[in-house]
Write a protein that holds these residues in place. Structure first.
Motif, short mmCIF file in Angstrom:
data_model
loop_
_atom_site.label_atom_id
_atom_site.label_comp_id
_atom_site.label_asym_id
_atom_site.label_seq_id
_atom_site.Cartn_x
_atom_site.Cartn_y
_atom_site.Cartn_z
N UNK A 92 11.52 -0.80 -1.71
CA UNK A 92 10.67 -0.94 -1.66
C UNK A 92 10.17 -1.19 -2.83
N UNK A 93 10.05 0.14 -3.48
CA UNK A 93 8.85 0.18 -4.19
C UNK A 93 9.50 0.27 -5.71
N UNK A 94 10.80 -0.08 -5.79
CA UNK A 94 11.09 -0.76 -7.25
C UNK A 94 10.62 -2.12 -7.09
N UNK A 153 -2.14 -1.80 -0.50
CA UNK A 153 -2.59 -0.84 -2.03
C UNK A 153 -2.00 0.79 -1.89
N UNK A 154 -1.49 0.80 -1.17
CA UNK A 154 -0.90 2.10 -1.23
C UNK A 154 -0.23 2.87 -2.32
N UNK A 164 6.47 3.88 -8.80
CA UNK A 164 8.11 4.73 -8.62
C UNK A 164 7.77 5.55 -7.58
N UNK A 165 8.27 6.50 -6.91
CA UNK A 165 8.54 6.75 -5.99
C UNK A 165 8.32 8.25 -6.50
N UNK A 166 7.33 8.69 -5.57
CA UNK A 166 6.82 10.66 -6.31
C UNK A 166 8.05 11.50 -5.52
N UNK A 167 7.52 12.16 -6.38
CA UNK A 167 9.01 13.80 -5.68
C UNK A 167 8.27 14.00 -4.60
#
Length: 370
Positions: free
Chosen positions: A217-219, A191-192, A224-227
């Motif tokens: 993994x995010x895709x 859930x993160x 989304x990957x948070x910059x």
């Protein structure tokens, strides 16, 4: 899993320049060259300049072992360069290398590059000058001219743990991409959605691949990957601790941190300890941790922890075996190979642990209301 690389012939010509070559190039006698190289005083400035110019032009390196080697005998030495000997991971790699080479009656000489390509180049030049029969290198990344066959005078080279662009040699690496992808997916499944990435320099082979796994993994999860949660460029514990402190100070701090190597994970843990003490709260209960590679005293981390593991000693053994194949001249026409070792994930949850012989704490009985 073996992957064929571009062909590189095993028997590269060993055209190591000699004192006689330098003498002919400079137009002086071998004795004059020897005097210059040994620091002799009875040589004119003109002669000295001629010799020094020829040494540079030919790439001559003094053979430090020449006095101890009999004609027809090999040095029995293999030069090993790692990036950080203080990292227990590389101690395990060296153990594996030594285990295989000792069985082949060869000895290891090693040095530490500290992730500095220039220091790596100096070490390799020194090892070649000492007539090492082969090289095993954990490349620091960056410029690679010193790793090319002509610079190492045909001394066989094997990469361990990382590859280097533009240098086609045998290598043994780890399945960095899949390992990072799997552990990041685990955090996402829990859930993160605010997962921080704390990793080493973009130029480092493992740093690139582990970030790739993090992104994959995010895709796959559609997250989304948070910059603002990505920190790339930490090469030691101190810089990793600084990066993690910045992340924990955000208005919306991460709920999980992925340390892309063990030094980055240790830095993140130090930052969590400091922030917990400063705030008077247990941040380890709020921030989930995941690390690529094991680290010292990981069992003392007071929070949930997942670790991507692989056999570092086996990596060292495999690298030594690849080098021995080249040294022994087996299948000289064989293309270069990259062997990728698998990873696994080990997870330990503090909520599931109790000290031996103890029972869960009981809530105190409440007094009856009057």
């Amino acid at each position: 899993m073996a992957e064929p690389g571009n062909e590189e012939r095993a028997k590269e010509p060993r055209t190591v320049p000699t004192i006689s070559d330098v003498a002919r190039h400079a137009g002086v006698s071998p004795m004059t060259v020897s005097r210059v190289l040994s620091g002799g005083q009875h040589v004119s400035a003109t002669m000295r300049r001629k010799v020094e110019t020829s040494v540079r032009a030919l790439g001559y390196r003094r053979n430090e072992n020449a006095r101890s080697l009999r004609p027809g005998h090999r040095s029995g030495l293999v030069g090993v360069v790692v990036t950080n000997l203080a990292n227990p991971y590389y101690a395990e790699v060296l153990e594996g290398i030594g285990e295989i080479l000792s069985e082949a009656n060869r000895r290891v000489v090693f040095g530490t590059s500290h992730e500095d390509p220039e220091e790596e180049a100096r070490l390799i030049a020194d090892f070649v000058g000492r007539q090492t029969e082969g090289l095993i290198v954990v490349p620091a990344g960056g410029p690679s001219e010193h790793l090319r066959p002509e610079q190492r005078h045909g001394v066989p080279l094997v990469f361990a743990s990382r590859r280097q662009d533009g240098v086609d040699v045998d290598a043994v690496i780890v399945d960095d991409v899949r390992g990072a992808e799997r552990v990041t997916a685990l955090l996402l499944e829990e859930g993160h959605r605010r997962i921080a990435f704390v990793g080493n320099a973009v130029s480092v082979f493992t740093g690139q691949r582990r970030y790739e796994g993090f992104e994959r993994a995010h895709a796959a999860a559609g997250v989304p990957v948070l910059p603002e949660l990505v920190r790339r460029g930490q090469q030691d514990i101190h810089s990793a601790e600084t990066a993690a402190r910045e992340l924990l100070a955000l208005d919306e701090p991460p709920t999980a941190i992925f340390g892309a190597n063990n030094r980055n994970m240790v830095g993140a843990i130090k930052a969590l300890h400091a922030a917990s003490a400063a705030r008077g709260t247990d941040l380890f209960a709020r921030v989930r941790l995941a690390s690529f590679d094991t680290f010292d005293l990981e069992e003392l981390v007071p929070g949930d922890l997942s670790v991507v593991t692989h056999d570092a000693r086996e990596l060292g053994r495999t690298a030594a075996e690849l080098l021995l194949v080249r040294l022994q001249g087996k299948r000289p026409d064989r293309p270069t190979r990259t062997i990728e070792l698998p990873t696994s994930i080990r997870t330990r949850r503090r909520s599931e642990e109790r000290l031996p012989g103890t029972e869960p704490a009981q809530e105190p009985a409440q007094a009856a209301s009057p």
